[in-house]
Design an enzyme around this catalytic site. Structure first.
Site, mmCIF file in Angstrom:
data_model
loop_
_atom_site.group_PDB
_atom_site.id
_atom_site.type_symbol
_atom_site.label_atom_id
_atom_site.label_comp_id
_atom_site.label_asym_id
_atom_site.label_seq_id
_atom_site.Cartn_x
_atom_site.Cartn_y
_atom_site.Cartn_z
ATOM 1 N N SER A 63 -11.246 67.014 113.795
ATOM 2 C CA SER A 63 -10.686 65.848 113.107
ATOM 3 C C SER A 63 -9.220 65.623 113.483
ATOM 4 O O SER A 63 -8.518 66.535 113.913
ATOM 5 C CB SER A 63 -10.777 66.029 111.589
ATOM 6 O OG SER A 63 -12.107 66.253 111.197
HETATM 7 N N1 SAH Z 1 -13.934 71.077 110.384
HETATM 8 C C1 SAH Z 1 -14.103 70.888 111.819
HETATM 9 C C2 SAH Z 1 -14.626 69.513 112.175
HETATM 10 C C3 SAH Z 1 -16.047 69.435 111.897
HETATM 11 S S1 SAH Z 1 -16.978 68.162 112.645
HETATM 12 C C4 SAH Z 1 -12.836 71.174 112.564
HETATM 13 O O1 SAH Z 1 -11.806 71.460 111.943
HETATM 14 O O2 SAH Z 1 -12.879 71.166 113.795
HETATM 15 C C5 SAH Z 1 -18.409 68.401 111.653
HETATM 16 C C6 SAH Z 1 -19.167 69.668 111.936
HETATM 17 O O3 SAH Z 1 -20.225 69.751 110.988
HETATM 18 C C7 SAH Z 1 -19.826 69.723 113.316
HETATM 19 O O4 SAH Z 1 -19.433 70.883 113.982
HETATM 20 C C8 SAH Z 1 -21.314 69.741 112.994
HETATM 21 O O5 SAH Z 1 -22.077 70.498 113.898
HETATM 22 C C9 SAH Z 1 -21.316 70.369 111.618
HETATM 23 N N2 SAH Z 1 -22.532 70.120 110.817
HETATM 24 C C10 SAH Z 1 -23.313 69.007 110.759
HETATM 25 N N3 SAH Z 1 -24.312 69.167 109.886
HETATM 26 C C11 SAH Z 1 -24.177 70.426 109.360
HETATM 27 C C12 SAH Z 1 -24.910 71.181 108.409
HETATM 28 N N4 SAH Z 1 -25.983 70.685 107.804
HETATM 29 N N5 SAH Z 1 -24.497 72.440 108.123
HETATM 30 C C13 SAH Z 1 -23.387 72.963 108.734
HETATM 31 N N6 SAH Z 1 -22.639 72.288 109.638
HETATM 32 C C14 SAH Z 1 -23.036 71.034 109.957
#
Ligand code: SAH
Length: 215
Positions: A63
């Site tokens: 993000s």
């Molecule tokens: N917090 C992260 C950004 C996350 S982007 C950072 O600081 O870089 C959102 C993330 O959520 C992605 O990596 C995606 O794979 C994950 N995601 C999507 N659905 C999910 C689920 N059901 N359980 C766990 N992670 C999930």
């Protein structure tokens, strides 16, 4: 090319965080401590401090710094808090939060990204985050309850399980809404009543898995 990442980091904090509405000194300090360049893929190393999200592979993103800061500020972390993060991605959000609370459980659906987050956190010398690979839509019952929960992927509606795994007086910060536009929301749990505060519009990658978006 030599790049002074410390200078870029200070400038990012000054312009993108303090220069906007990030006022929490502890949040600002955390951003100065964590080298964001360790949490992006090689190709974007020199863009690490850009005012935007960046691809981390598998269709996912790290993000924008401001969004990480705003969500962290809304969590209002205390030094004894246990935090659950859903969506580890790069591990950067967890790294920032790790400076402000006691311990973080971070759950990631994509195994390669769970490893990416783990490796990045290790490189940054952070040892109070446990990355678990799995579907965060169910929370993480074995380590519940949590003082706070942050969901870093978009949800149509926060799964009920997550409210059940939240301590009284805790909160959930989450981008909530349909696939292409969400609102940043903070849910507060007090004496088993849930209070909802809405902040601003935002766009996150969708939560997948059992409770996530199907399209
Ligand atoms: N917090 C992260 C950004 C996350 S982007 C950072 O600081 O870089 C959102 C993330 O959520 C992605 O990596 C995606 O794979 C994950 N995601 C999507 N659905 C999910 C689920 N059901 N359980 C766990 N992670 C999930």
């Amino acid at each position: 090319m030599t790049v002074d990442f410390i200078k870029l980091r200070q400038k990012m904090v000054e312009m993108q965080l303090a220069g906007r509405d990030i006022r929490d000194e502890n949040v600002i300090e955390a951003f100065l401590q964590v080298p964001r360049e360790l949490f992006v893929i090689e190709k974007y190393r020199y863009n690490a401090y850009d005012d935007s999200p960046l691809p981390i592979g598998y269709g996912q993103t790290i993000s924008q710094p401001y969004i990480v800061a705003k969500m962290t500020e809304l969590l209002n972390l205390c030094k004894n808090d246990i935090l659950l993060e859903i969506g580890s991605g790069s591990g950067y959000q967890a790294a920032i939060a790790s400076k402000l609370c006691k311990f973080i459980y971070s759950i990631e659906l994509i195994p390669e990204l769970a490893k990416f987050a783990k490796d990045n956190l290790k490189k940054a010398g952070i040892d109070n985050v446990k990355v678990v690979c799995g579907d965060g839509g169910f929370g993480l019952k074995e380590f519940a309850p949590f003082d706070k929960i942050i969901i870093t992927a978009a949800v149509e509606k926060v799964p009920l399980e997550l409210f059940n795994q939240l301590n009284d007086d805790g909160c959930i910060v989450v981008p909530e809404g349909p696939m292409h536009t969400q609102q940043l929301v903070k849910y507060k749990k007090l004496k088993n009543k849930i209070d909802k505060e809405i902040y601003f519009n935002c766009i996150f990658v969708p939560l997948r898995g059992d409770k996530g978006f199907k399209e």
